[in-house]
Design a protein around this motif. Structure first.
Motif, PDB file in Angstrom:
ATOM      1  N   ALA A  25       0.822  -1.205   0.000  1.00  0.00           N
ATOM      2  CA  ALA A  25       0.000   0.000   0.000  1.00  0.00           C
ATOM      3  C   ALA A  25       0.863   1.264   0.000  1.00  0.00           C
ATOM      4  O   ALA A  25       0.536   2.251  -0.669  1.00  0.00           O
ATOM      5  CB  ALA A  25      -0.937  -0.007   1.210  1.00  0.00           C
ATOM      6  N   LEU A  26       1.978   1.246   0.735  1.00  0.00           N
ATOM      7  CA  LEU A  26       2.891   2.392   0.740  1.00  0.00           C
ATOM      8  C   LEU A  26       3.445   2.640  -0.661  1.00  0.00           C
ATOM      9  O   LEU A  26       3.530   3.782  -1.115  1.00  0.00           O
ATOM     10  CB  LEU A  26       4.046   2.148   1.721  1.00  0.00           C
ATOM     11  CG  LEU A  26       3.745   2.266   3.217  1.00  0.00           C
ATOM     12  CD1 LEU A  26       5.017   1.975   4.025  1.00  0.00           C
ATOM     13  CD2 LEU A  26       3.211   3.644   3.559  1.00  0.00           C
ATOM     14  N   GLY A  27       3.829   1.555  -1.328  1.00  0.00           N
ATOM     15  CA  GLY A  27       4.333   1.704  -2.687  1.00  0.00           C
ATOM     16  C   GLY A  27       3.268   2.223  -3.632  1.00  0.00           C
ATOM     17  O   GLY A  27       3.526   3.091  -4.473  1.00  0.00           O
ATOM     18  N   ALA A  28       2.046   1.721  -3.463  1.00  0.00           N
ATOM     19  CA  ALA A  28       0.939   2.167  -4.312  1.00  0.00           C
ATOM     20  C   ALA A  28       0.642   3.651  -4.094  1.00  0.00           C
ATOM     21  O   ALA A  28       0.185   4.346  -5.006  1.00  0.00           O
ATOM     22  CB  ALA A  28      -0.314   1.334  -4.031  1.00  0.00           C
ATOM     23  N   ALA A  29       0.925   4.143  -2.878  1.00  0.00           N
ATOM     24  CA  ALA A  29       0.655   5.543  -2.546  1.00  0.00           C
ATOM     25  C   ALA A  29       1.539   6.511  -3.327  1.00  0.00           C
ATOM     26  O   ALA A  29       1.257   7.711  -3.377  1.00  0.00           O
ATOM     27  CB  ALA A  29       0.840   5.775  -1.046  1.00  0.00           C
ATOM     28  N   LEU A  30       2.605   5.998  -3.962  1.00  0.00           N
ATOM     29  CA  LEU A  30       3.457   6.865  -4.780  1.00  0.00           C
ATOM     30  C   LEU A  30       2.688   7.478  -5.951  1.00  0.00           C
ATOM     31  O   LEU A  30       3.138   8.457  -6.549  1.00  0.00           O
ATOM     32  CB  LEU A  30       4.667   6.085  -5.312  1.00  0.00           C
ATOM     33  CG  LEU A  30       5.733   5.682  -4.288  1.00  0.00           C
ATOM     34  CD1 LEU A  30       6.848   4.911  -4.966  1.00  0.00           C
ATOM     35  CD2 LEU A  30       6.299   6.915  -3.578  1.00  0.00           C
ATOM     36  N   VAL A  31       1.526   6.892  -6.258  1.00  0.00           N
ATOM     37  CA  VAL A  31       0.724   7.420  -7.356  1.00  0.00           C
ATOM     38  C   VAL A  31       0.226   8.831  -7.037  1.00  0.00           C
ATOM     39  O   VAL A  31      -0.117   9.606  -7.950  1.00  0.00           O
ATOM     40  CB  VAL A  31      -0.474   6.478  -7.660  1.00  0.00           C
ATOM     41  CG1 VAL A  31      -1.566   6.604  -6.587  1.00  0.00           C
ATOM     42  CG2 VAL A  31      -1.056   6.773  -9.033  1.00  0.00           C
ATOM     43  N   PHE A  32       0.187   9.204  -5.756  1.00  0.00           N
ATOM     44  CA  PHE A  32      -0.222  10.558  -5.383  1.00  0.00           C
ATOM     45  C   PHE A  32       0.885  11.577  -5.644  1.00  0.00           C
ATOM     46  O   PHE A  32       0.664  12.781  -5.568  1.00  0.00           O
ATOM     47  CB  PHE A  32      -0.629  10.600  -3.906  1.00  0.00           C
ATOM     48  CG  PHE A  32      -1.888   9.826  -3.612  1.00  0.00           C
ATOM     49  CD1 PHE A  32      -3.120  10.283  -4.058  1.00  0.00           C
ATOM     50  CD2 PHE A  32      -1.846   8.643  -2.901  1.00  0.00           C
ATOM     51  CE1 PHE A  32      -4.284   9.579  -3.794  1.00  0.00           C
ATOM     52  CE2 PHE A  32      -3.000   7.925  -2.621  1.00  0.00           C
ATOM     53  CZ  PHE A  32      -4.221   8.386  -3.075  1.00  0.00           C
ATOM     54  N   ILE A  33       2.094  11.055  -5.921  1.00  0.00           N
ATOM     55  CA  ILE A  33       3.243  11.926  -6.190  1.00  0.00           C
ATOM     56  C   ILE A  33       3.615  11.907  -7.673  1.00  0.00           C
ATOM     57  O   ILE A  33       3.915  12.939  -8.270  1.00  0.00           O
ATOM     58  CB  ILE A  33       4.466  11.493  -5.344  1.00  0.00           C
ATOM     59  CG1 ILE A  33       4.105  11.505  -3.854  1.00  0.00           C
ATOM     60  CG2 ILE A  33       5.661  12.399  -5.604  1.00  0.00           C
ATOM     61  CD1 ILE A  33       5.189  10.936  -2.960  1.00  0.00           C
ATOM     62  N   PHE A  34       3.591  10.708  -8.263  1.00  0.00           N
ATOM     63  CA  PHE A  34       3.986  10.557  -9.668  1.00  0.00           C
ATOM     64  C   PHE A  34       2.800  10.094 -10.512  1.00  0.00           C
ATOM     65  O   PHE A  34       1.988   9.278 -10.068  1.00  0.00           O
ATOM     66  CB  PHE A  34       5.117   9.529  -9.799  1.00  0.00           C
ATOM     67  CG  PHE A  34       6.314   9.832  -8.946  1.00  0.00           C
ATOM     68  CD1 PHE A  34       7.207  10.825  -9.302  1.00  0.00           C
ATOM     69  CD2 PHE A  34       6.549   9.120  -7.775  1.00  0.00           C
ATOM     70  CE1 PHE A  34       8.311  11.109  -8.523  1.00  0.00           C
ATOM     71  CE2 PHE A  34       7.651   9.393  -6.978  1.00  0.00           C
ATOM     72  CZ  PHE A  34       8.529  10.391  -7.353  1.00  0.00           C
ATOM     73  N   LYS A  35       2.731  10.591 -11.730  1.00  0.00           N
ATOM     74  CA  LYS A  35       1.685  10.156 -12.662  1.00  0.00           C
ATOM     75  C   LYS A  35       2.211   9.091 -13.614  1.00  0.00           C
ATOM     76  O   LYS A  35       1.469   8.233 -14.078  1.00  0.00           O
ATOM     77  CB  LYS A  35       1.148  11.345 -13.456  1.00  0.00           C
ATOM     78  CG  LYS A  35       0.002  10.971 -14.388  1.00  0.00           C
ATOM     79  CD  LYS A  35      -0.580  12.172 -15.113  1.00  0.00           C
ATOM     80  CE  LYS A  35      -1.725  11.760 -16.031  1.00  0.00           C
ATOM     81  NZ  LYS A  35      -2.338  12.913 -16.717  1.00  0.00           N
ATOM     82  N   THR A  36       3.482   9.172 -13.932  1.00  0.00           N
ATOM     83  CA  THR A  36       4.090   8.195 -14.834  1.00  0.00           C
ATOM     84  C   THR A  36       5.329   7.606 -14.170  1.00  0.00           C
ATOM     85  O   THR A  36       5.830   8.142 -13.186  1.00  0.00           O
ATOM     86  CB  THR A  36       4.501   8.840 -16.176  1.00  0.00           C
ATOM     87  OG1 THR A  36       5.452   9.892 -15.915  1.00  0.00           O
ATOM     88  CG2 THR A  36       3.295   9.398 -16.891  1.00  0.00           C
ATOM     89  N   ILE A  37       5.796   6.513 -14.728  1.00  0.00           N
ATOM     90  CA  ILE A  37       6.992   5.869 -14.204  1.00  0.00           C
ATOM     91  C   ILE A  37       7.919   5.537 -15.372  1.00  0.00           C
ATOM     92  O   ILE A  37       7.473   4.998 -16.398  1.00  0.00           O
ATOM     93  CB  ILE A  37       6.635   4.594 -13.401  1.00  0.00           C
ATOM     94  CG1 ILE A  37       7.879   3.990 -12.765  1.00  0.00           C
ATOM     95  CG2 ILE A  37       5.908   3.581 -14.248  1.00  0.00           C
ATOM     96  CD1 ILE A  37       7.562   2.898 -11.741  1.00  0.00           C
ATOM     97  N   ASN A  38       9.168   5.905 -15.241  1.00  0.00           N
ATOM     98  CA  ASN A  38      10.145   5.647 -16.295  1.00  0.00           C
ATOM     99  C   ASN A  38      10.278   4.147 -16.521  1.00  0.00           C
ATOM    100  O   ASN A  38      10.316   3.363 -15.572  1.00  0.00           O
ATOM    101  CB  ASN A  38      11.493   6.241 -15.876  1.00  0.00           C
ATOM    102  CG  ASN A  38      12.549   6.091 -16.948  1.00  0.00           C
ATOM    103  OD1 ASN A  38      13.161   5.043 -17.061  1.00  0.00           O
ATOM    104  ND2 ASN A  38      12.757   7.134 -17.730  1.00  0.00           N
ATOM    105  N   LYS A  39      10.344   3.740 -17.785  1.00  0.00           N
ATOM    106  CA  LYS A  39      10.392   2.314 -18.108  1.00  0.00           C
ATOM    107  C   LYS A  39      11.632   1.645 -17.512  1.00  0.00           C
ATOM    108  O   LYS A  39      11.572   0.494 -17.061  1.00  0.00           O
ATOM    109  CB  LYS A  39      10.369   2.125 -19.633  1.00  0.00           C
ATOM    110  CG  LYS A  39      10.355   0.666 -20.082  1.00  0.00           C
ATOM    111  CD  LYS A  39       9.148  -0.071 -19.548  1.00  0.00           C
ATOM    112  CE  LYS A  39       9.151  -1.526 -20.019  1.00  0.00           C
ATOM    113  NZ  LYS A  39       8.066  -2.313 -19.399  1.00  0.00           N
ATOM    114  N   LYS A  40      12.750   2.362 -17.487  1.00  0.00           N
ATOM    115  CA  LYS A  40      13.959   1.789 -16.894  1.00  0.00           C
ATOM    116  C   LYS A  40      13.762   1.541 -15.398  1.00  0.00           C
ATOM    117  O   LYS A  40      14.199   0.521 -14.863  1.00  0.00           O
ATOM    118  CB  LYS A  40      15.148   2.727 -17.115  1.00  0.00           C
ATOM    119  CG  LYS A  40      15.702   2.729 -18.526  1.00  0.00           C
ATOM    120  CD  LYS A  40      16.981   3.558 -18.591  1.00  0.00           C
ATOM    121  CE  LYS A  40      17.586   3.530 -19.989  1.00  0.00           C
ATOM    122  NZ  LYS A  40      18.851   4.308 -20.057  1.00  0.00           N
TER     123      LYS A  40
END
Length: 269
Positions: A25-40
């Motif tokens: 859940a903590l990791g999923a909460a990063l969506v409130f900070i980032f909208k996209t994630i670099n493929k690398k």
């Protein structure tokens, strides 16, 4: 820590797998900070998760299973190989039945029974699929302590829970952020992302109850969990981490993940 030691193995397994779900859940909460994630970055995350699961499969599951079989006078390779192959076979069967879609794959490549479910649900189910053996592994490790065998220790079970928890953090982000990119709101992306880890406490409790109730199956149960995890690594995590040309990132992530889990198990277990 004393209160935790005083719990029975099933309750310890529940607490440990609730922790691994919480880290998801903590990791999923990063969506409130980032909208996209670099493929690398995503490749590195997936590789890290693969490395942790490979190391845990041997250090925390197969090695203790072999030791337990030897201590009981059984041919050590029998429960290790039978359980390992049964675990892989079980995940293969679930993989064929459960509808799911791997990250980055088009809808026409959805696996399992054909349904009209939304893409977001299928993406979550793909991660949920490999959280089953993770929860099972932690539950079996804690349940093993009831057998009073030297190779089954509280420290070793905690090390496994920590390792699974650590790799669940990037895993949660690897679910929620791509869902955000698919067009879901931040809140829905977070809820779906954390939901992928809810299966871990369920699998953990069931695994602990099984080995506490039937101690004779313990070596088989440990090997079963190992086989299920290796199936997920080979069938899902490594191919996804190597899907792009930036394959070195996924490989380095796997090496780091393996080293982290090995250090945890050897140092604490």
């Amino acid at each position: 820590m004393e209160w935790f030691k005083g719990l029975d193995p099933v309750m310890q397994a529940l607490c440990a797998t609730l922790f691994t779900w919480f880290v998801t859940a903590l990791g999923a909460a990063l969506v409130f900070i980032f909208k996209t994630i670099n493929k690398k970055v995503l490749n590195g995350m997936l590789g890290f998760a693969a490395g942790v699961m490979i190391a845990a499969s041997f250090w925390s599951l197969l090695a203790p299973a072999i030791e337990m079989a030897e201590a009981s006078g059984t041919k050590a390779w029998v429960p290790a190989s039978v359980g390992f192959l049964a675990g892989g076979g079980f995940l293969w069967l679930v993989d064929k039945i459960l509808p799911h879609l791997h990250i980055g794959a088009p809808m026409e490549e959805a696996e399992g029974i054909k349904t009209g479910w939304q893409r977001s649900v299928l993406l979550v189910l793909a991660i949920t699929l490999h959280n089953i053996p993770e929860g099972l592994a932690v539950g079996v490790a804690f349940g093993a302590m009831a057998a009073d065998l030297p190779s089954a220790s509280l420290a070793g079970a905690i090390a496994l829970a920590l390792g699974i928890g650590i790799q669940n953090f990037p895993e949660g982000a690897a679910v929620s952020i791509p869902l955000r990119r698919e067009g879901l709101s931040r809140t829905k992306s977070f809820l779906y992302g954390q939901a992928s880890g809810i299966v871990e406490p369920i699998a953990g409790v069931l695994g602990a109850i099984a080995v506490v109730s039937m101690k004779s199956i313990l070596p088989y149960a440990l090997s079963f969990a190992a086989g299920a995890m290796i199936y997920v690594v080979v069938e899902q995590l490594i191919p996804e981490a190597q899907a792009e040309r930036n394959s070195d990132v996924g490989t380095i992530g796997a090496m780091i993940g393996f080293a982290v889990m090995m250090i945890l198990d050897v140092a604490l277990g």
